[in-house]
Design a protein around this motif. Structure first.
Motif, PDB file in Angstrom:
ATOM      1  N   GLY A  72       0.965  -1.213   0.087  1.00 44.12           N
ATOM      2  CA  GLY A  72      -0.121   0.054  -0.015  1.00 44.12           C
ATOM      3  C   GLY A  72       0.848   1.368  -0.044  1.00 44.12           C
ATOM      4  O   GLY A  72       0.075   2.161  -0.605  1.00 44.12           O
ATOM      5  N   SER A  73       2.148   1.268   0.637  1.00 43.28           N
ATOM      6  CA  SER A  73       2.795   2.323   0.690  1.00 43.28           C
ATOM      7  C   SER A  73       3.439   2.776  -0.808  1.00 43.28           C
ATOM      8  O   SER A  73       3.802   3.961  -0.909  1.00 43.28           O
ATOM      9  N   LEU A  74       3.160   2.052  -1.832  1.00 42.41           N
ATOM     10  CA  LEU A  74       3.610   2.427  -3.064  1.00 42.41           C
ATOM     11  C   LEU A  74       2.426   2.983  -3.924  1.00 42.41           C
ATOM     12  O   LEU A  74       2.999   3.569  -5.080  1.00 42.41           O
ATOM     13  N   LEU A  75       1.321   3.039  -3.401  1.00 40.96           N
ATOM     14  CA  LEU A  75       0.343   3.457  -4.060  1.00 40.96           C
ATOM     15  C   LEU A  75       0.413   4.972  -4.596  1.00 40.96           C
ATOM     16  O   LEU A  75       0.329   4.991  -5.541  1.00 40.96           O
ATOM     17  N   PRO A  76       0.730   5.825  -3.732  1.00 39.07           N
ATOM     18  CA  PRO A  76       0.962   7.323  -4.220  1.00 39.07           C
ATOM     19  C   PRO A  76       2.127   7.577  -5.335  1.00 39.07           C
ATOM     20  O   PRO A  76       1.763   8.118  -6.162  1.00 39.07           O
ATOM     21  N   GLU A  77       3.013   6.854  -5.352  1.00 34.85           N
ATOM     22  CA  GLU A  77       4.136   6.926  -6.083  1.00 34.85           C
ATOM     23  C   GLU A  77       3.538   6.386  -7.561  1.00 34.85           C
ATOM     24  O   GLU A  77       3.799   7.009  -8.692  1.00 34.85           O
ATOM     25  N   ILE A  78       2.913   5.316  -7.464  1.00 38.57           N
ATOM     26  CA  ILE A  78       2.651   4.825  -8.792  1.00 38.57           C
ATOM     27  C   ILE A  78       1.324   5.405  -9.355  1.00 38.57           C
ATOM     28  O   ILE A  78       1.632   5.796 -10.627  1.00 38.57           O
ATOM     29  N   VAL A  79       0.426   5.832  -8.510  1.00 39.59           N
ATOM     30  CA  VAL A  79      -0.742   6.701  -9.281  1.00 39.59           C
ATOM     31  C   VAL A  79      -0.224   8.199  -9.628  1.00 39.59           C
ATOM     32  O   VAL A  79      -0.480   8.380 -10.705  1.00 39.59           O
ATOM     33  N   ALA A  80       0.905   8.605  -8.943  1.00 40.59           N
ATOM     34  CA  ALA A  80       1.509   9.941  -9.510  1.00 40.59           C
ATOM     35  C   ALA A  80       2.195   9.823 -10.762  1.00 40.59           C
ATOM     36  O   ALA A  80       2.039  10.731 -11.756  1.00 40.59           O
ATOM     37  N   ARG A  81       2.531   8.545 -11.106  1.00 41.73           N
ATOM     38  CA  ARG A  81       3.236   8.302 -12.405  1.00 41.73           C
ATOM     39  C   ARG A  81       2.319   8.019 -13.686  1.00 41.73           C
ATOM     40  O   ARG A  81       2.866   8.217 -14.681  1.00 41.73           O
ATOM     41  N   PHE A  82       1.156   7.798 -13.253  1.00 44.00           N
ATOM     42  CA  PHE A  82       0.220   7.449 -14.395  1.00 44.00           C
ATOM     43  C   PHE A  82      -0.183   8.713 -14.965  1.00 44.00           C
ATOM     44  O   PHE A  82      -0.722   9.790 -14.384  1.00 44.00           O
ATOM     45  N   ASP A  83      -0.513   8.865 -16.330  1.00 44.97           N
ATOM     46  CA  ASP A  83      -0.771  10.275 -17.167  1.00 44.97           C
ATOM     47  C   ASP A  83      -2.133  10.551 -16.884  1.00 44.97           C
ATOM     48  O   ASP A  83      -2.622  11.508 -16.947  1.00 44.97           O
ATOM     49  N   GLU A  84      -3.038   9.519 -16.827  1.00 46.42           N
ATOM     50  CA  GLU A  84      -4.386   9.553 -16.337  1.00 46.42           C
ATOM     51  C   GLU A  84      -4.731   8.959 -15.016  1.00 46.42           C
ATOM     52  O   GLU A  84      -4.259   7.627 -14.891  1.00 46.42           O
ATOM     53  N   PRO A  85      -5.924   9.247 -14.299  1.00 46.65           N
ATOM     54  CA  PRO A  85      -6.026   8.462 -13.271  1.00 46.65           C
ATOM     55  C   PRO A  85      -6.790   7.098 -13.800  1.00 46.65           C
ATOM     56  O   PRO A  85      -7.573   7.202 -14.589  1.00 46.65           O
ATOM     57  N   MET A  86      -6.415   6.081 -13.152  1.00 46.40           N
ATOM     58  CA  MET A  86      -7.018   4.789 -13.341  1.00 46.40           C
ATOM     59  C   MET A  86      -7.058   4.038 -12.023  1.00 46.40           C
ATOM     60  O   MET A  86      -6.081   3.727 -11.524  1.00 46.40           O
ATOM     61  N   ALA A  87      -8.165   3.402 -11.629  1.00 51.17           N
ATOM     62  CA  ALA A  87      -8.433   2.911 -10.521  1.00 51.17           C
ATOM     63  C   ALA A  87      -8.297   1.462 -10.439  1.00 51.17           C
ATOM     64  O   ALA A  87      -9.265   0.792  -9.339  1.00 51.17           O
ATOM     65  N   ASP A  88      -7.709   0.756 -11.043  1.00 47.64           N
ATOM     66  CA  ASP A  88      -7.408  -0.672 -10.926  1.00 47.64           C
ATOM     67  C   ASP A  88      -6.423  -1.066  -9.600  1.00 47.64           C
ATOM     68  O   ASP A  88      -5.323  -0.577 -10.018  1.00 47.64           O
ATOM     69  N   PRO A  89      -7.178  -1.609  -8.637  1.00 47.85           N
ATOM     70  CA  PRO A  89      -6.175  -1.840  -7.604  1.00 47.85           C
ATOM     71  C   PRO A  89      -4.992  -2.887  -7.991  1.00 47.85           C
ATOM     72  O   PRO A  89      -3.775  -2.639  -7.379  1.00 47.85           O
ATOM     73  N   SER A  90      -4.924  -3.361  -8.831  1.00 45.31           N
ATOM     74  CA  SER A  90      -3.932  -4.273  -9.320  1.00 45.31           C
ATOM     75  C   SER A  90      -2.682  -3.640 -10.072  1.00 45.31           C
ATOM     76  O   SER A  90      -1.660  -4.362 -10.305  1.00 45.31           O
ATOM     77  N   ILE A  91      -2.741  -2.150  -9.987  1.00 45.45           N
ATOM     78  CA  ILE A  91      -1.739  -1.669 -10.604  1.00 45.45           C
ATOM     79  C   ILE A  91      -0.293  -1.811  -9.736  1.00 45.45           C
ATOM     80  O   ILE A  91       0.680  -1.918 -10.299  1.00 45.45           O
ATOM     81  N   VAL A  92      -0.715  -1.963  -8.435  1.00 56.21           N
ATOM     82  CA  VAL A  92       0.473  -2.168  -7.434  1.00 56.21           C
ATOM     83  C   VAL A  92       1.093  -3.443  -7.585  1.00 56.21           C
ATOM     84  O   VAL A  92       2.293  -3.552  -7.807  1.00 56.21           O
ATOM     85  N   PRO A  93       0.550  -4.687  -7.834  1.00 57.66           N
ATOM     86  CA  PRO A  93       1.184  -5.860  -7.906  1.00 57.66           C
ATOM     87  C   PRO A  93       1.655  -6.089  -9.254  1.00 57.66           C
ATOM     88  O   PRO A  93       2.683  -6.643  -9.925  1.00 57.66           O
ATOM     89  N   THR A  94       0.980  -5.329 -10.337  1.00 62.73           N
ATOM     90  CA  THR A  94       1.670  -5.497 -11.766  1.00 62.73           C
ATOM     91  C   THR A  94       2.760  -4.543 -12.080  1.00 62.73           C
ATOM     92  O   THR A  94       3.713  -4.930 -12.682  1.00 62.73           O
ATOM     93  N   TYR A  95       2.725  -3.580 -11.101  1.00 59.60           N
ATOM     94  CA  TYR A  95       4.137  -2.520 -11.144  1.00 59.60           C
ATOM     95  C   TYR A  95       5.211  -3.488 -10.593  1.00 59.60           C
ATOM     96  O   TYR A  95       6.234  -3.127 -11.218  1.00 59.60           O
ATOM     97  N   LEU A  96       5.124  -4.172  -9.387  1.00 61.39           N
ATOM     98  CA  LEU A  96       6.139  -4.835  -8.689  1.00 61.39           C
ATOM     99  C   LEU A  96       6.497  -6.009  -9.664  1.00 61.39           C
ATOM    100  O   LEU A  96       7.630  -6.440  -9.934  1.00 61.39           O
ATOM    101  N   LEU A  97       5.631  -6.738 -10.370  1.00 58.39           N
ATOM    102  CA  LEU A  97       5.868  -7.924 -11.242  1.00 58.39           C
ATOM    103  C   LEU A  97       6.802  -7.362 -12.537  1.00 58.39           C
ATOM    104  O   LEU A  97       7.683  -7.833 -12.743  1.00 58.39           O
ATOM    105  N   SER A  98       6.493  -6.137 -12.971  1.00 58.21           N
ATOM    106  CA  SER A  98       7.263  -5.603 -13.887  1.00 58.21           C
ATOM    107  C   SER A  98       8.540  -5.410 -13.531  1.00 58.21           C
ATOM    108  O   SER A  98       9.655  -5.672 -14.324  1.00 58.21           O
ATOM    109  N   GLN A  99       8.698  -4.979 -12.397  1.00 53.98           N
ATOM    110  CA  GLN A  99      10.152  -4.496 -11.677  1.00 53.98           C
ATOM    111  C   GLN A  99      10.934  -5.692 -11.537  1.00 53.98           C
ATOM    112  O   GLN A  99      12.092  -5.646 -11.988  1.00 53.98           O
ATOM    113  N   VAL A 100      10.477  -6.894 -11.006  1.00 53.53           N
ATOM    114  CA  VAL A 100      10.941  -8.073 -11.082  1.00 53.53           C
ATOM    115  C   VAL A 100      11.371  -8.599 -12.293  1.00 53.53           C
ATOM    116  O   VAL A 100      12.473  -9.062 -12.541  1.00 53.53           O
ATOM    117  N   THR A 101      10.585  -8.679 -13.178  1.00 49.30           N
ATOM    118  CA  THR A 101      10.811  -8.903 -14.474  1.00 49.30           C
ATOM    119  C   THR A 101      11.954  -8.133 -15.482  1.00 49.30           C
ATOM    120  O   THR A 101      12.965  -9.013 -15.989  1.00 49.30           O
TER     121      THR A 101
END
Length: 636
Positions: free
Chosen positions: A327-356
């Motif tokens: 949850g602590s990552l949410l503000p950073e990820i939302v801020a980097r989106f060019d449009e607001p998008m409220a899919d909660p899975s942006i957090v694990p998708t962001y982390l999965l992309s980082q690992v990959t």
């Protein structure tokens, strides 16, 4: 995979200097550096300015952009991959086109110069590009068939500007970017702003399967492809259809293995990603696979990913996280989106992309089957709602609906009361609005008290959800379920699923490819009657039958689980300080957009467990985080 930006300045005097235009162009492409960290290209050609940020995938040495053809007739800036570029090179070379590189970019130039807009039909891949034809002084731009790659554009004061993200347009000082309250209402309804609209006034997304022409100050758009209608009952047996589907999927995966950099596969352990992993493992020795797991058992699916990885002997990479800690990552990820998008899975998708990205530059994923093969629970629910609607009124209103109010509330993965209430709301809606009612955070009725001064016209459901009705009406299938599937692919998948994957992967300079959205696969599936996708309550019927001999039984027998996080408990726990700050009465009164009393009611009821407002509060919190980060000008 790259980032593109540019503009076409009108004639008539008063043009800025070359130095000014290059400075603006560099600022726009600089905002896209995460999409292309391997190089920058800037080009001024008459009134046209083209910029490019490169993530090197194919022809690492000679594929720089913007790229001109050998005769200097046209120049292109391109984001994406053309998977059949080798076949096209042979075809176009036979027609006299001279190629100078091994890059797939050059075939776009050939397609335009030899065939004009009709050349788009030959391109197989994911793409968004802008091409400047010097002779006709025409800008030609296009977006791939499903909209996997983004393309934003605006025409202001005669100047056409475009970019891969709104963040690039925000760097151009001659543009005016304002957020109308109507866009906020649309976001609250959809949890995103549906194509072709954006969060900004007079800025648009190019529709998937469409192209754009700009010449002599006139802008036009048109369609070059659309999802085909379901056909008659196939003459082939189910076994033959399964064999054809397996062949098409294998071909789609093989096309997406073309790269001059390391590749891998996103592996969740579901049917879709497991199918991609299995097919890839049959073509590449020791393929790398990647997954995210959670310490909370009810949200963790990592054991299924490990099962598939073991079955196909992949080089598996896994990261186990605390869902609460994410949850602590949410503000950073939302801020980097060019449009607001409220899919909660942006957090694990962001982390999965980082690992990959720590291991590979390209990853294949399983996006697409839930829309094409009716994999969401909303599809059988649509049929169930039709049956419910046929029940006598007294049975619905005096028996079933009172009983649902006795169901318990829960902050877990499934909330029985929330599910029942949501189903009933959709069952009461007209066919075209039924599924979107289930998906929406805020209905038109719920928004009536949400805003301080809402545009009255959009508080009517027909107006608020007009984009959905337009899609439902545009697909003239006789089967209503097929029309629902079309709207799902052209709206929910486009603006929710694909945006999430594109933005989260590109934040880490990772290219994500989707074999299930291959044109041949998609056209085959679209032409099938609905019963091959949904058989009774069995979702993805033909797909699961086709891969039954390929995947472990434990995978085939699983129920669908989204890439979810504990939103309800987050809002009561670790995110509560941000909820109190951004959705608190003081902040809302200063902001002057929302009705503080209504928002306070939602927060209080959710906090005490009196009601489950997870979707509403999550959507509002994401919007507030985005507004706080981007600080747009809000206009009536």
């Amino acid at each position: 995979m790259c980032g593109i930006a540019g503009f076409v300045w009108p004639g008539g005097g008063g043009e800025p200097s070359e130095a000014e235009r290059l400075s603006w162009l560099s600022a726009a492409t600089g905002a896209l550096a995460h999409r292309g960290p391997d190089g920058e290209g800037l080009l001024l050609e008459g009134p046209c300015a083209l910029g490019h940020r490169r993530l090197s995938i194919i022809d690492l040495a000679a594929g720089s952009q913007p790229m001109e053809d050998a005769d200097g007739r046209a120049v292109v800036t391109f984001n994406g991959e053309i998977y059949n570029y080798r076949e096209l090179k042979a075809r176009y070379a036979g027609r006299g086109f001279h190629f100078r590189t091994q890059s797939d970019t050059e075939v776009i130039l050939a397609a335009w110069l030899l065939d004009g807009p009709a050349g788009l039909d030959a391109l197989e891949g994911m793409f968004a590009f802008a091409l400047w034809d010097k002779a006709s002084r025409t800008l030609f731009a296009a977006r791939d068939r499903f909209g996997k790659k983004p393309f934003y554009y605006t025409l202001q004061n005669g100047i056409l500007a475009f970019g891969s993200e709104l963040s690039a347009l925000a760097k151009l000082p001659f543009l005016r970017l304002e957020t109308p309250v109507a866009a906020l209402l649309r976001f609250a309804a959809y949890e995103y702003v549906p194509t072709p609209e954006t969060i900004y006034k007079d800025v648009f997304k190019l529709k998937p399967g469409h192209y754009l022409l700009f010449r002599d100050g006139k802008l036009t758009t048109d369609s070059y492809w659309d999802m085909p209608l379901p056909g008659p009952e196939p003459k082939a047996s189910e076994e033959d259809l399964c064999a054809e589907l397996r062949l098409l999927l294998a071909q789609a995966v093989k096309r997406r293995l073309v790269a001059d950099v390391p590749l891998g596969v996103f592996l969740s352990g579901g049917v879709d990603s497991s199918t991609v992993a299995a097919l890839t493992a049959g073509m590449v020795s020791r393929i790398k696979t990647f997954s995210i797991g959670f310490t909370e058992a009810s949200y963790d699916e990592s054991r299924y990913a490990r099962l598939v990885a073991s079955r196909f002997a992949t080089d598996h990479h896994e990261r186990i996280l605390s869902a609460d800690a994410c949850g602590s990552l949410l503000p950073e990820i939302v801020a980097r989106f060019d449009e607001p998008m409220a899919d909660p899975s942006i957090v694990p998708t962001y982390l999965l992309s980082q690992v990959t990205r720590e291991n590979v530059t390209v990853a294949l994923g399983g996006d697409g089957p839930d829309e094409l093969f009716y994999g969401y629970e909303y599809f059988p629910a649509f049929n169930l709602a039709a049956a419910y609607d046929r029940l006598p009124s007294f049975a619905r209103k005096r028996l079933i609906e009172p009983l649902t109010r006795l169901l318990p509330q829960s902050a877990g993965y499934v909330n029985p009361r929330f599910v029942a209430d949501t189903f009933l709301a959709g069952a009461r809606a007209p066919q075209w609005l039924r599924v979107q009612t289930w998906l929406s955070a805020f209905s038109a009725e719920a928004q009536a008290n949400l805003w301080r001064d809402p545009p009255a016209g959009l508080l009517d459901p027909a107006a608020l959800f007009a984009p959905t009705k337009a899609l439902f009406d545009a697909y003239p299938a006789k089967d209503p379920l097929a029309r629902v599937g079309y709207a799902f692919a052209r709206q929910y998948m486009l603006d929710y699923i694909l945006v999430k994957v594109d933005r989260c992967s590109m934040m880490h300079s990772l290219e994500a490819r989707a074999p299930f959205l291959d044109r041949d696969v998609a056209e085959f599936v679209c032409r099938l009657p609905s019963r091959y996708k949904l058989r009774g309550t069995k979702r993805k019927y033909l797909l699961k039958k086709a891969v039954a001999g390929l995947l472990p039984k434990e995978i085939l027998g699983r129920g669908k689980r989204g890439f979810l996080i504990p939103v309800a408990s987050w809002l009561r726990g670790q995110l509560r300080p941000q909820v109190d700050m951004l959705l608190g009465e003081k902040h809302l009164r200063e902001q002057g957009i929302f009705n503080p009393r209504e928002v306070s009611r939602l927060v209080a009821e959710h906090a005490t467990g009196a009601a489950d407002h997870r979707k509403k509060l999550w959507t509002l919190l994401v919007l507030q985080l985005w507004l706080d980060a981007h600080k747009p000008s809000i206009i009536p």
